[in-house]
Design an enzyme around this catalytic site. Structure first.
Site, mmCIF file in Angstrom:
data_model
loop_
_atom_site.group_PDB
_atom_site.id
_atom_site.type_symbol
_atom_site.label_atom_id
_atom_site.label_comp_id
_atom_site.label_asym_id
_atom_site.label_seq_id
_atom_site.Cartn_x
_atom_site.Cartn_y
_atom_site.Cartn_z
ATOM 1 N N ASN A 11 0.818 -0.850 -0.331
ATOM 2 C CA ASN A 11 0.216 0.429 -0.181
ATOM 3 C C ASN A 11 0.917 1.331 0.386
ATOM 4 O OD1 ASN A 11 -1.948 1.643 0.935
ATOM 5 N ND2 ASN A 11 -2.431 1.486 2.643
ATOM 6 N N LYS A 13 -0.072 4.302 0.154
ATOM 7 C CA LYS A 13 -0.527 5.714 0.229
ATOM 8 C C LYS A 13 -0.857 6.893 -0.419
ATOM 9 C CE LYS A 13 0.248 3.075 5.129
ATOM 10 N NZ LYS A 13 -0.746 3.854 6.222
ATOM 11 N N HIS A 99 -9.416 0.661 4.540
ATOM 12 C CA HIS A 99 -8.435 1.000 4.942
ATOM 13 C C HIS A 99 -8.568 1.635 6.469
ATOM 14 C CE1 HIS A 99 -4.121 2.535 6.425
ATOM 15 N NE2 HIS A 99 -3.517 1.012 5.488
ATOM 16 N N GLU A 101 -6.770 4.343 7.634
ATOM 17 C CA GLU A 101 -6.457 5.683 7.398
ATOM 18 C C GLU A 101 -7.977 6.395 6.863
ATOM 19 O OE1 GLU A 101 -3.038 5.636 5.739
ATOM 20 O OE2 GLU A 101 -2.803 4.803 7.590
ATOM 21 N N GLU A 171 -5.399 -5.277 10.129
ATOM 22 C CA GLU A 171 -4.252 -4.067 10.844
ATOM 23 C C GLU A 171 -4.562 -3.331 12.095
ATOM 24 O OE1 GLU A 171 -2.545 -2.861 7.037
ATOM 25 O OE2 GLU A 171 -4.500 -2.005 7.077
ATOM 26 N N GLY A 177 2.281 1.932 10.423
ATOM 27 C CA GLY A 177 2.748 3.776 10.152
ATOM 28 C C GLY A 177 3.686 3.766 11.896
ATOM 29 N N SER A 217 3.406 -2.634 10.271
ATOM 30 C CA SER A 217 4.450 -2.420 10.518
ATOM 31 C C SER A 217 5.705 -3.437 10.526
ATOM 32 C CB SER A 217 5.154 -0.874 11.966
ATOM 33 O OG SER A 217 4.568 0.089 12.047
HETATM 34 C C1 PEP Z 1 -0.641 0.029 6.152
HETATM 35 O O1 PEP Z 1 -0.829 0.805 5.223
HETATM 36 O O2 PEP Z 1 -2.148 -0.197 5.623
HETATM 37 C C2 PEP Z 1 -0.131 -0.064 6.747
HETATM 38 C C3 PEP Z 1 0.125 -1.911 7.394
HETATM 39 O O3 PEP Z 1 1.137 0.647 7.178
HETATM 40 P P1 PEP Z 1 2.494 0.085 7.696
HETATM 41 O O4 PEP Z 1 3.158 -0.875 6.990
HETATM 42 O O5 PEP Z 1 3.522 1.327 7.160
HETATM 43 O O6 PEP Z 1 2.197 -0.059 9.207
#
Ligand code: PEP
Length: 262
Positions: A11, A13, A99, A101, A171, A177, A217
């Site tokens: 992703n 983003k 997601h 966000e 998630e 992040g 992460s």
């Molecule tokens: C994501 O954007 O779904 C995500 C898991 O980001 P990160 O790996 O940066 O935590």
């Protein structure tokens, strides 16, 4: 245990530009030229979908092209939105919905997420339904209730055969992040709870086949342990997907983990 082909999604983003996104797509497709035993997808920003598609197609890559969001209406007065038909027209094969966000920055609710998911699956596309609890919800011990509500409402009126084309991404919001990864044991516990719920919503066969991936992460150095858990079928990768070598290593770790589980 059913053997499930792992899925790893990158992703991007709201990152990259036309040049860096193209470089990233080239490097990832070169690094994963012999993509064996794992499905990989990249989710670039909307304006770069066609560019990335050309790069992947020209290189004969089997990396799938995904979008980070979609709108459920076909066409009309929905300024700023992008329909399933438009995505298909651009060669997009899968999309993220819900997601963290989108839920927590933009304010999307479960009901809208369900409409988007239904629109994608009814149109024959694949989809990744993202769910996850906030830190407050985890600290209050409500993680199972929250994820269960998000999965249940997200999947409302979605028939069992569509589950074939669905990936669920667990998630935890506090891990996205932040550099804080869920422990493999905590992640496994939630994946098992989600699989159990899928069994109750559909049946044991669907539950055994649906892929449930972890996001939050994931890095090249923690991927293998997470993916070795019995119910973790790959990952949704944010920050680390912007570094081609890391995304390639994480995707290969998912393929290796699946071999060990088989
Ligand atoms: C994501 O954007 O779904 C995500 C898991 O980001 P990160 O790996 O940066 O935590």
């Amino acid at each position: 245990m059913a053997s499930r082909k792992p899925f790893v999604g990158g992703n991007w983003k709201m990152n990259t530009n036309r040049t860096t996104g193209s470089d990233l797509a080239r490097a990832v497709s070169d690094g994963l030229m012999t993509l064996d035993g794992v499905d990989a997808a990249v989710f670039p920003p909307f304006p770069y979908l066609l560019t990335v598609r050309s790069i992947l197609r020209d290189r004969g890559s089997s990396i799938r092209l995904g979008s980070q969001d979609v709108y459920h209406q076909n066409d009309g007065a929905f300024t700023g939105e992008v329909s399933v038909a438009m995505l298909k027209d651009c060669g997009v094969q899968t999309a993220l919905v819900g997601h963290s966000e989108r839920r927590h920055v933009i304010g999307e609710k479960d009901e809208l997420i369900n409409k988007k998911l239904r629109a994608l699956l009814e149109a024959g596309m694949d989809a990744v339904l993202c769910v996850g609890e906030t830190l407050d919800e985890r600290e209050a011990g409500h993680q199972e209730i929250v994820n269960s509500r998000q999965v249940r409402t997200g999947l409302a009126e979605i028939p069992a055969p569509y589950a074939e084309r669905l990936v669920i991404a667990y998630e935890p919001v506090w891990a996205i992040g932040t550099g804080k990864t869920a422990s493999p044991q905590d992640a496994q516990e939630m994946h098992a709870a989600i699989r159990n719920l899928i069994s109750r919503l559909y049946n044991a066969d669907v539950a055994a086949r649906v892929r449930i991936i972890y996001g939050g992460s994931v890095k090249a150095d923690n991927a293998a342990e997470l993916f070795s858990q019995p119910d973790i079928d790959g990952g949704l990768i944010g920050g680390a997907s912007l570094k081609s070598a890391d995304f390639v290593a994480i995707t290969k770790a998912a393929a290796e983990a699946a071999k060990d589980k088989a």
